[in-house]
Design an enzyme around this catalytic site. Structure first.
Site, short mmCIF file in Angstrom:
data_model
loop_
_atom_site.label_atom_id
_atom_site.label_comp_id
_atom_site.label_asym_id
_atom_site.label_seq_id
_atom_site.Cartn_x
_atom_site.Cartn_y
_atom_site.Cartn_z
N ASP A 3 0.85 -1.19 0.00
CA ASP A 3 0.00 0.00 0.00
C ASP A 3 0.89 1.24 0.00
OD1 ASP A 3 -1.90 1.96 0.41
OD2 ASP A 3 -3.00 0.85 1.95
N ARG A 17 -0.21 4.39 -0.42
CA ARG A 17 -0.99 5.62 -0.27
C ARG A 17 -0.49 6.55 0.83
NH1 ARG A 17 -6.85 3.06 0.04
NH2 ARG A 17 -5.60 1.40 0.93
N1 LIG Z 1 -2.64 -2.52 -6.11
C1 LIG Z 1 -3.91 -2.91 -6.05
N2 LIG Z 1 -4.85 -1.98 -5.76
C2 LIG Z 1 -6.11 -2.38 -5.69
C3 LIG Z 1 -6.51 -3.72 -5.89
N3 LIG Z 1 -7.85 -3.79 -5.74
C4 LIG Z 1 -8.26 -2.54 -5.45
N4 LIG Z 1 -7.23 -1.69 -5.42
C5 LIG Z 1 -7.20 -0.27 -5.08
O1 LIG Z 1 -7.34 -0.19 -3.69
C6 LIG Z 1 -7.87 1.08 -3.33
C7 LIG Z 1 -8.98 0.85 -2.31
O2 LIG Z 1 -8.37 0.25 -1.21
P1 LIG Z 1 -9.04 -0.88 -0.36
O3 LIG Z 1 -7.92 -1.66 0.28
O4 LIG Z 1 -10.06 -1.65 -1.18
O5 LIG Z 1 -9.85 -0.13 0.74
P2 LIG Z 1 -9.34 1.04 1.67
O6 LIG Z 1 -9.52 2.31 0.94
O7 LIG Z 1 -7.96 0.74 2.17
O8 LIG Z 1 -10.27 0.89 2.93
P3 LIG Z 1 -11.79 1.30 3.11
O9 LIG Z 1 -11.79 2.73 3.57
O10 LIG Z 1 -12.30 0.39 4.13
O11 LIG Z 1 -12.44 1.13 1.75
C8 LIG Z 1 -8.31 1.73 -4.62
O12 LIG Z 1 -7.32 2.70 -4.97
C9 LIG Z 1 -8.29 0.57 -5.63
O13 LIG Z 1 -7.97 1.00 -6.94
C10 LIG Z 1 -5.50 -4.67 -6.18
O14 LIG Z 1 -5.75 -5.86 -6.33
N5 LIG Z 1 -4.22 -4.21 -6.25
#
Ligand SMILES: Nc1nc2c(ncn2[C@@H]2O[C@H](COP(=O)(O)OP(=O)(O)OP(=O)(O)O)[C@@H](O)[C@H]2O)c(=O)[nH]1
Ligand SMILES: [Zn+2]
Length: 204
Positions: free
Chosen positions: A126, A128
């Protein structure tokens, strides 16, 4: 990451007529938007969602993840409350970008989980960074949130920037046969507060 406010406009949706506020990161030029509803600057905690961009889930109806379902649920909840904000953060693929996310999905099609796929491509699980939220919230006069998320890192990151998360509101929707593995990996490897089995209580 500091941001520059650009402009505000109306954004009618099926849920409510929001105001949309555009921002630009000063160092990178990355663009973000906030949708707001009601009087958000009166000091009372604001129902909020920090939503990371997911083109596939948010716009293309993908069932591989839960993003599109969460986006809709968050906007409906804000509309029901008559007050709130949704920060739509352009952090596609947890920060690796759309094309790298397609590479990661390709690896997942061949058996990797969401974390292993990122690692095989040379990325952390992650990438971010939520620091741009501070300037956007300051501009809008918001300092206390009722945050809709299952991600403990978001709660911590906002707290570290001086934003008070008064309550964490679970946002668990959209589970289906295509995203079951994805959701359980989030719970097991990324620490998300998620109910992974029918009768479980979310871990907190
Ligand atoms: N690298 C990668 N990113 C993903 C994948 N599936 C979804 N994403 C990205 O993950 C992000 C969303 O993150 P999530 O982990 O689903 O949820 P979160 O934002 O951490 O947590 P919540 O607030 O609970 O939704 C978005 O930017 C999606 O594009 C994947 O398989 N790989
Ligand atoms: Zn998604």
């Amino acid at each position: 990451m500091s941001v520059r406010f650009i402009e505000t406009c109306r954004l009618p949706t099926p849920f409510a007529e929001f105001e949309m506020h555009g921002f630009e990161e000063t160092e990178t030029g990355q663009e973000h938007v906030v949708l707001s509803l009601g009087d958000i600057s009166n000091g009372e905690p604001v129902l909020a969602r920090t939503h990371s961009e997911c083109l596939t889930g948010d716009a293309l109806f993908s069932m591989r993840c839960d993003c599109g379902y969460q986006l809709e649920e968050a906007l409906k909840s804000i509309a029901d409350e008559g007050r709130g904000i949704l920060l739509y953060l352009r952090q596609e693929g947890r920060g690796i970008g759309l094309l790298n996310k397609i590479r990661a999905y390709h690896l997942q099609d061949r058996g990797a989980d969401t974390v292993e796929a990122n690692e095989r491509l040379g990325f952390a699980a992650d990438l971010r960074d939520y620091s741009m939220c501070k300037g956007m919230l300051e501009h809008l006069g918001v300092s206390k949130l009722k945050l809709m998320t299952n991600n403990p890192r978001k709660v911590k990151a906002l707290g570290d920037f001086g934003v008070e998360v008064v309550t964490r509101v679970p946002l668990q929707v959209g589970k289906n046969p295509h995203n079951e593995g994805y959701l359980s990996t989030k719970a097991d490897k990324l620490g998300h507060w998620l109910k992974t089995h029918q009768d479980d209580e979310p871990q907190e």
